[in-house]
Write a protein that holds these residues in place. Structure first.
Motif, mmCIF file in Angstrom:
data_model
loop_
_atom_site.group_PDB
_atom_site.id
_atom_site.type_symbol
_atom_site.label_atom_id
_atom_site.label_comp_id
_atom_site.label_asym_id
_atom_site.label_seq_id
_atom_site.Cartn_x
_atom_site.Cartn_y
_atom_site.Cartn_z
ATOM 1 N N GLY A 1 -1.720 -10.641 17.454
ATOM 2 C CA GLY A 1 -1.575 -10.983 18.859
ATOM 3 C C GLY A 1 -0.656 -10.032 19.603
ATOM 4 N N LEU B 1 -4.075 -8.139 20.832
ATOM 5 C CA LEU B 1 -4.571 -9.022 21.881
ATOM 6 C C LEU B 1 -3.762 -8.905 23.162
ATOM 7 C CD1 LEU B 1 -5.431 -12.203 19.784
ATOM 8 C CD2 LEU B 1 -6.930 -10.338 20.492
ATOM 9 N N GLY C 1 -5.211 -7.605 26.626
ATOM 10 C CA GLY C 1 -5.209 -8.469 27.809
ATOM 11 C C GLY C 1 -4.586 -7.793 29.017
#
Length: 281
Positions: free
Chosen positions: A19, A23, A27
């Motif tokens: 993450g 991620l 994002g």
């Protein structure tokens, strides 16, 4: 319950790292790709598709097509050369394999900048290979082959070849020698046995290596600038140009997302083809 808690704890750390380093940056980049650039060279929050629509212009479509084609060509050349090389390497005694593997790892230790400048000198007119060909009588006068598409291909293949061999090596080293021996027993020549038995058996490893080299070449940045002309620049070079030279971060983010999605689509298609072959009787 205690075992379930341990397994959850073990999986929590990889999920956290994934993450944080994948991620979250993805994002942020996806959000920036729909921001609006302001004349001052900065950007403001918005939800506009202009940055993606600009990629549909002939120039960027040509750059995307060129980048995909170049990456595919590098992948095919590296696998075409690396597969037989790796197969022959795995057939050598272990003590003779080690120097080759050490040499390949030493090549990986070279900086991309050093590799680019080395190939530019090697392909130059003053101190390049053309002088050797003139001395051998194969050329009438020295020629310069860099910058150019051929020079860029050579540099990218030089960098990707060690990765190709190292990815293929585990699969080919575990290959049962009896496959080729059975083909020879049935009357096949060594060349026919190689292409008729060894290559089909190693198809999953070949597909995985093609994807790996393709993705590796897709992000090439330094070598296209050192060994190629402006018309040979890949999408990665134009992304940097948009972000740094033109201060257009939203456009660079949109191009990066497009490049990432193209890589992801290729990986998914390859995985689907591999699963389909496994399901076939």
């Amino acid at each position: 319950m205690r075992a379930y808690g341990r397994s959850t704890l073990v999986l929590a750390y990889p999920a956290l790292v994934l993450g944080m380093f994948l991620l979250v940056p993805f994002g942020i980049m996806a959000a920036l790709s729909v921001f609006r650039r302001v004349p001052a060279g900065t950007f403001e929050p918005a939800m506009v598709p202009d940055n993606y629509l600009n990629l549909l212009t002939p120039f960027f479509l040509d750059r995307i097509g060129f980048t995909l084609g170049l990456s595919a060509a590098v992948a095919v050349v590296c696998v075409a050369l690396g597969f037989p090389f790796t197969y022959l390497l795995t057939r050598l005694p272990r003590r003779r394999q080690v120097p080759w593997l050490v040499f390949l790892l030493a090549v990986l230790a070279l900086s991309e900048v050093i590799v680019g400048f080395a190939w530019s000198v090697l392909l130059s007119r003053t101190a390049g290979l053309s002088n050797l060909l003139v001395w051998l009588g194969l050329l009438s006068q020295p020629e310069s082959w860099a910058p150019g598409l051929t020079a860029m291909m050579l540099g990218l293949c030089y960098l990707a070849f060690p990765y190709t061999v190292l990815v293929l090596y585990p699969s080919l080293s575990r290959l049962d020698p009896s496959y080729l021996e059975a083909a020879r027993t049935l009357g096949a020549s060594p060349l026919r046995g190689f292409f008729g038995v060894i290559v089909p058996v190693s198809r999953p490893a070949i597909l995985a290596t093609l994807v790996m080299v393709f993705v590796f070449a897709l992000g090439a940045y330094v070598l296209p600038q050192l060994l190629g002309r402006p018309q040979h620049w890949t999408l990665a070079v134009h992304i940097t140009d948009q972000a740094l030279s033109r201060s257009n971060v939203p456009a660079a983010a949109a191009m990066s997302i497009t490049l990432l999605l193209a890589s992801l689509a290729l990986v998914l298609v390859t995985a689907a083809l591999g699963n389909r072959r496994k399901e076939q009787p």
